[in-house]
Design an enzyme around this catalytic site. Structure first.
Site, PDB file in Angstrom:
ATOM      1  N   LYS A   1       0.653  -0.879   0.038  1.00 10.20           N
ATOM      2  CA  LYS A   1       0.132   0.184  -0.122  1.00 10.20           C
ATOM      3  C   LYS A   1       0.779   0.734   0.030  1.00 10.20           C
ATOM      4  O   LYS A   1       1.810   1.158   0.804  1.00 10.20           O
ATOM      5  CB  LYS A   1      -1.202  -0.057   1.265  1.00 10.20           C
TER       6      LYS A   1
ATOM      7  N   ASP B   1      -2.702  -1.627   9.455  1.00  8.19           N
ATOM      8  CA  ASP B   1      -2.711  -1.528   8.340  1.00  8.19           C
ATOM      9  C   ASP B   1      -3.342  -2.384   7.452  1.00  8.19           C
ATOM     10  O   ASP B   1      -3.946  -2.597   6.229  1.00  8.19           O
ATOM     11  CB  ASP B   1      -1.626  -1.300   7.748  1.00  8.19           C
TER      12      ASP B   1
HETATM   13  O1  C5P Z   1      -0.604  -1.142  13.874  1.00  7.62           O
HETATM   14  P1  C5P Z   1       0.343  -1.140  14.163  1.00  7.62           P
HETATM   15  O2  C5P Z   1       1.385  -2.112  15.076  1.00  7.62           O
HETATM   16  O3  C5P Z   1       1.051  -1.435  12.547  1.00  7.62           O
HETATM   17  O4  C5P Z   1       1.327  -0.033  14.037  1.00  7.62           O
HETATM   18  C1  C5P Z   1       3.144  -0.295  14.432  1.00  7.62           C
HETATM   19  C2  C5P Z   1       3.274   1.315  14.775  1.00  7.62           C
HETATM   20  O5  C5P Z   1       3.182   2.658  14.225  1.00  7.62           O
HETATM   21  C3  C5P Z   1       2.588   1.541  16.023  1.00  7.62           C
HETATM   22  O6  C5P Z   1       2.971   0.379  17.664  1.00  7.62           O
HETATM   23  C4  C5P Z   1       3.152   2.848  16.572  1.00  7.62           C
HETATM   24  O7  C5P Z   1       3.897   3.369  17.360  1.00  7.62           O
HETATM   25  C5  C5P Z   1       2.166   3.918  15.881  1.00  7.62           C
HETATM   26  N1  C5P Z   1       1.549   3.590  14.589  1.00  7.62           N
HETATM   27  C6  C5P Z   1       0.587   5.254  15.758  1.00  7.62           C
HETATM   28  N2  C5P Z   1      -0.172   5.389  15.344  1.00  7.62           N
HETATM   29  C7  C5P Z   1      -0.812   4.420  14.006  1.00  7.62           C
HETATM   30  C8  C5P Z   1      -0.642   3.747  13.505  1.00  7.62           C
HETATM   31  C9  C5P Z   1       0.340   3.571  13.816  1.00  7.62           C
HETATM   32  O8  C5P Z   1       1.766   6.038  16.750  1.00  7.62           O
HETATM   33  N3  C5P Z   1      -2.166   5.246  13.975  1.00  7.62           N
END
Ligand code: C5P
Length: 313
Positions: free
Chosen positions: A24, A151
């Site tokens: 993406k 995502d």
């Molecule tokens: O959701 P995911 O595990 O992919 O996110 C990885 C990291 O990115 C999270 O631990 C956070 O630090 C950051 N993040 C965030 N806000 C979001 C998505 C991700 O701060 N909406």
């Protein structure tokens, strides 16, 4: 044993399932407040592009993961791998043993801002769902996807979609069928997503006023108009400035947009992959060739979007 024989299902065992999943990019990414759960409130427009990872799931007596391609030998294949986590979570939700032999063929770079890890989780979910014949609804699958990462629900859905909440709430953007042409410029080393989000918090706490992306309305209108020149003016990413602060040399790659005559250049998600918009496929090929010659990136890929999410092939 020849290939055909190897693929033939053994008695009582499900046939292997092969799932293809796209990378993406974010056409619009506005980062809101930091929430008590450590995530940021987002308003984003996701766009699935034709750079694919593939997962094959076979019946097994335990849960295993092997891989080839981008990042092989570096990417951990243990419980920390998002594909393994996805398979385990699906098994828990459906009350069955998490037995499968997963094999990942990776093209999406690791830590590239293209949601490669989330893509593999989405592929593993869809593959194990088919292998185990769970009969789950798409909504239930999306709920499990959201537990794995912000995502992941989008990568099950694909296309072009609005993402809200921490990015896990997705709804398709109803834009007329039109193919957009992009060039991805890959960097030598990845960037850590949490570190890029931490950098935006630090900058805001220090009163550094990064230009905050506005609402997605302009971008959505541009998508409907099918005009790449108009779309070019509406691409925005709040994570671009913090990614550049952490990796200043990316500025050279982004600045190359003018030299290579791209319509626009923007960092994808938390970076470091840079995305350039082209008018058509010939323009994209010319941009990619110029970028490769200029040495401002490791390598490039010409891709199109939108494409479908994780699907059995
Ligand atoms: O959701 P995911 O595990 O992919 O996110 C990885 C990291 O990115 C999270 O631990 C956070 O630090 C950051 N993040 C965030 N806000 C979001 C998505 C991700 O701060 N909406």
């Amino acid at each position: 044993m020849d290939e055909a024989e190897r693929e033939r299902p053994r008695l009582g065992r499900a046939a292997p399932v092969r799932v293809r999943v796209p990378a993406k990019i974010n056409l619009h990414l506005r980062v809101g407040d930091l929430r008590p759960d450590g995530f940021h409130e987002l308003s984003t427009v996701y766009h699935a592009v034709s750079l694919y990872d593939e997962i094959t799931a076979r019946s097994g007596d335990t849960l295993t993961l092997t891989m080839e391609g981008e990042g092989a030998g570096h990417l951990p294949l243990d419980e920390s791998n998002l594909a393994i986590r996805a398979a385990r979570l699906l098994a828990e939700h459906t009350g069955r043993p998490p037995y499968a032999r997963l094999h990942l063929r990776k093209n999406i770079p690791i830590a590239g801002g293209l949601a490669g890890g989330s893509a593999d989780a989405a592929a593993a979910l869809v593959a194990c769902d088919a292998l185990w014949n769970t009969g789950l609804t798409r909504d239930h699958l999306a709920d499990i996807a959201a537990e794995i990462g912000s995502d992941v629900p989008f990568l099950v859905l694909g296309g072009t979609a609005l993402g809200t909440g921490r990015g896990e709430r997705v709804s398709p953007v109803l834009a007329p069928g039109h193919t957009w042409h992009w060039v991805l410029a890959f960097a030598d080393d990845g960037l850590s997503t949490p570190e890029v989000y931490a950098e935006i918090d630090r900058r805001r706490a220090n009163g550094i006023a990064d230009a905050v992306a506005g609402e997605a309305d302009m971008l959505l209108a541009a998508l409907r108009q099918r005009d790449p020149e108009i779309l070019a003016a509406t691409l925005v990413n709040d994570l671009q400035a913090p990614a550049l602060a952490l990796r200043p040399e990316l500025m050279r790659t982004l600045m190359a947009a003018d030299d290579v005559d791209a319509l626009a250049g923007v960092i994808s998600g938390s970076g470091p992959t840079c995305v350039f918009l082209a008018a058509d496929s010939r323009h994209a090929a010319a941009i990619a060739a110029s970028l490769e010659r200029s040495g401002v990136c490791r390598s490039t890929a010409t891709v199109t979007g939108p494409v479908a999410g994780a699907r059995v092939v």
